[in-house]
Motif scaffolding. Structure first.
Motif, PDB file in Angstrom:
ATOM      1  N   ALA A 299       0.802  -1.228   0.000  1.00 24.48           N
ATOM      2  CA  ALA A 299       0.000   0.000   0.000  1.00 24.48           C
ATOM      3  C   ALA A 299       0.832   1.275   0.000  1.00 24.48           C
ATOM      4  CB  ALA A 299      -0.946   0.008   1.196  1.00 24.48           C
TER       5      ALA A 299
ATOM      6  N   ASP B 280     -10.481   0.381   4.389  1.00 28.39           N
ATOM      7  CA  ASP B 280     -10.330  -1.072   4.329  1.00 28.39           C
ATOM      8  C   ASP B 280     -11.677  -1.695   3.980  1.00 28.39           C
ATOM      9  OD1 ASP B 280      -9.597  -3.717   4.602  1.00 28.39           O
ATOM     10  OD2 ASP B 280      -9.334  -3.650   6.777  1.00 28.39           O
TER      11      ASP B 280
ATOM     12  N   THR C 219      -3.059  -4.154  -7.628  1.00 30.25           N
ATOM     13  CA  THR C 219      -2.887  -2.719  -7.426  1.00 30.25           C
ATOM     14  C   THR C 219      -3.406  -1.959  -8.645  1.00 30.25           C
ATOM     15  OG1 THR C 219      -0.620  -2.799  -8.284  1.00 30.25           O
ATOM     16  CG2 THR C 219      -0.893  -2.990  -5.902  1.00 30.25           C
TER      17      THR C 219
ATOM     18  N   VAL D 148      -5.949   5.870  -0.103  1.00 27.51           N
ATOM     19  CA  VAL D 148      -5.584   4.485  -0.409  1.00 27.51           C
ATOM     20  C   VAL D 148      -6.689   3.545   0.051  1.00 27.51           C
ATOM     21  CG1 VAL D 148      -3.867   2.643  -0.113  1.00 27.51           C
ATOM     22  CG2 VAL D 148      -3.135   5.042  -0.076  1.00 27.51           C
TER      23      VAL D 148
ATOM     24  N   VAL E 178      -7.196   6.176   4.757  1.00 29.18           N
ATOM     25  CA  VAL E 178      -7.176   4.809   4.247  1.00 29.18           C
ATOM     26  C   VAL E 178      -8.539   4.169   4.478  1.00 29.18           C
ATOM     27  CG1 VAL E 178      -6.072   2.531   4.433  1.00 29.18           C
ATOM     28  CG2 VAL E 178      -4.718   4.620   4.755  1.00 29.18           C
TER      29      VAL E 178
ATOM     30  N   ALA F 117      -4.832  -1.118  -3.247  1.00 28.93           N
ATOM     31  CA  ALA F 117      -3.808  -2.109  -2.908  1.00 28.93           C
ATOM     32  C   ALA F 117      -4.491  -3.265  -2.186  1.00 28.93           C
ATOM     33  CB  ALA F 117      -2.720  -1.493  -2.033  1.00 28.93           C
TER      34      ALA F 117
ATOM     35  N   ILE G  98      -7.411  -0.437   0.821  1.00 28.16           N
ATOM     36  CA  ILE G  98      -6.831  -1.754   1.026  1.00 28.16           C
ATOM     37  C   ILE G  98      -7.956  -2.768   1.218  1.00 28.16           C
ATOM     38  CG2 ILE G  98      -4.682  -0.878   2.033  1.00 28.16           C
ATOM     39  CD1 ILE G  98      -5.804  -1.527   4.808  1.00 28.16           C
TER      40      ILE G  98
END
Length: 271
Positions: free
Chosen positions: A80, A90, A263, A156, A88, A187, A158
Motif C-alpha cells: 500500500a 479497508d 494494485t 488508499v 485509508v 492495494a 486496502i
C-alpha cells in the motif's frame, strides 16, 4: 437431468455474513489462529494462504483478538505504500487487523475507515479499537458494493481476501473508484483464478463463503477494473511476482485459484 440453482446476490451476502458472524461470535482468544472454523479458506481445499502468519511485520503488539481474527490471504499493507496523514479505507475490515496496521503508518494526522457488513465483526473490531486506544480509526457498517463513504475522500484503499466474496465485483470497483481521490491507489490481497468455476461450483455457498468459488478470472478482473476507470492495473501471483497474470495466455480447463497482489490507480484530473 440435474439442474444448478443460480444464487441471488442476497443469498450470497447472507451466506457470507452468516459464516463470518459465526466466526466472530465463536472466536476465543486461546484457540489456535487457524482452525477449521476460523479460516477464510475451505478447510478441505488444502490451501495454506490464509492467516496472520502471512504478514511481513511483527504483530506481537496487537491483541490476540485482532490477530486471531485475521482471515486474509496476504498482506495488503506491504503493497500500500502508506504515508503519514493519509486517509485509508479497508474493504471488509473484519476484526480490524489491517486497519490497526494502517493506523500505525498514517499516524495520528491520518484517518483509517473500516467497512464491514457483519455486526458481530464490527463489535469485535470496536472492542479491539478500545483496547488499542486508536482514535484515528473508525468502523462503519455497510456493503462494499455500496460504500458509506464520501466521493473523492480516500487516498488508499486496502482489502484482504474480501472482494472475492462479493456477488457484484463490478459494483465494488466502481465504488472504490468513486471514493478514491484523484491519484488515489488501490492495494488489495485477494483470491483470483486462471479459468472459471462452473455454475455448479459457484452454487456451493460453503465454498463461496470460504473464499474459493467467488474468485474470478484475472482477465475479467482486469477488465472490470479498467471499465471502472482504473489505470496502472497490476495483478500478480503472491508467490510469483513480476508476471502480469492478465497478460498470460488464457487458461484452459479447471479453474486454478491463487492469492494475488492487486494494485491500481485512479488517474489524476487533468489540469
Amino acid at each position: 437431468m440435474m439442474t444448478t440453482k443460480t444464487r441471488t446476490n442476497e443469498e450470497i451476502h447472507e451466506a457470507v455474513q452468516d459464516r463470518y458472524g459465526r466466526i466472530a461470535q465463536n472466536f476465543q482468544s486461546e484457540l489456535p489462529v487457524l482452525n477449521d472454523s476460523a479460516s477464510c479458506c475451505d478447510p478441505d481445499s488444502g490451501a495454506d494462504y490464509c492467516g496472520s502468519d502471512l504478514y511481513d511485520v511483527d504483530l506481537s503488539q496487537l491483541p490476540t483478538d485482532v490477530t486471531g481474527l485475521s482471515l486474509g490471504c496476504g498482506d495488503p499493507i506491504a503493497i500500500a505504500s502508506l504515508e503519514p496523514g493519509q486517509t485509508v479505507l479497508d474493504l471488509g475490515s473484519g476484526g480490524g487487523i489491517d486497519c490497526f496496521l494502517a493506523a500505525e503508518r498514517v499516524g495520528p494526522t491520518g484517518h483509517v475507515i473500516g467497512v464491514d457488513m457483519t455486526p458481530a465483526m464490527l463489535e469485535k473490531a470496536n472492542r479491539n479499537k478500545a483496547k488499542l486506544g486508536v482514535a484515528h480509526v473508525e468502523f462503519r457498517q455497510g456493503q462494499i458494493e455500496d460504500l458509506p463513504v464520501e466521493a473523492d475522500s480516500v487516498d488508499v484503499i486496502i482489502s484482504n481476501c474480501v472482494i472475492n466474496l462479493s456477488p457484484d465485483k463490478t459494483a465494488v470497483f466502481h465504488e472504490a473508484f468513486r471514493v478514491l481521490k484523484p491519484g488515489g491507489r488501490l492495494a488489495v490481497s485477494d483470491m483470483v483464478t486462471r479459468g472459471k468455476f462452473t455454475a455448479q461450483e459457484r452454487a456451493d455457498m460453503s465454498a463461496w463463503a470460504g473464499c474459493i468459488t467467488g474468485a474470478e478470472d484475472v482477465g475479467e478482473m482486469a477488465t472490470w477494473m479498467q471499465e471502472a476507470g482504473f489505470a496502472q492495473i497490476s495483478i500478480q501471483n503472491k508467490e510469483d511476482t513480476g508476471v502480469e497474470l492478465a497478460d498470460v495466455d488464457p487458461h484452459v480447463g479447471a479453474a486454478q485459484i491463487f492469492s494475488a497482489r492487486i494494485t491500481a490507480v485512479k488517474p489524476s484530473i487533468a489540469k
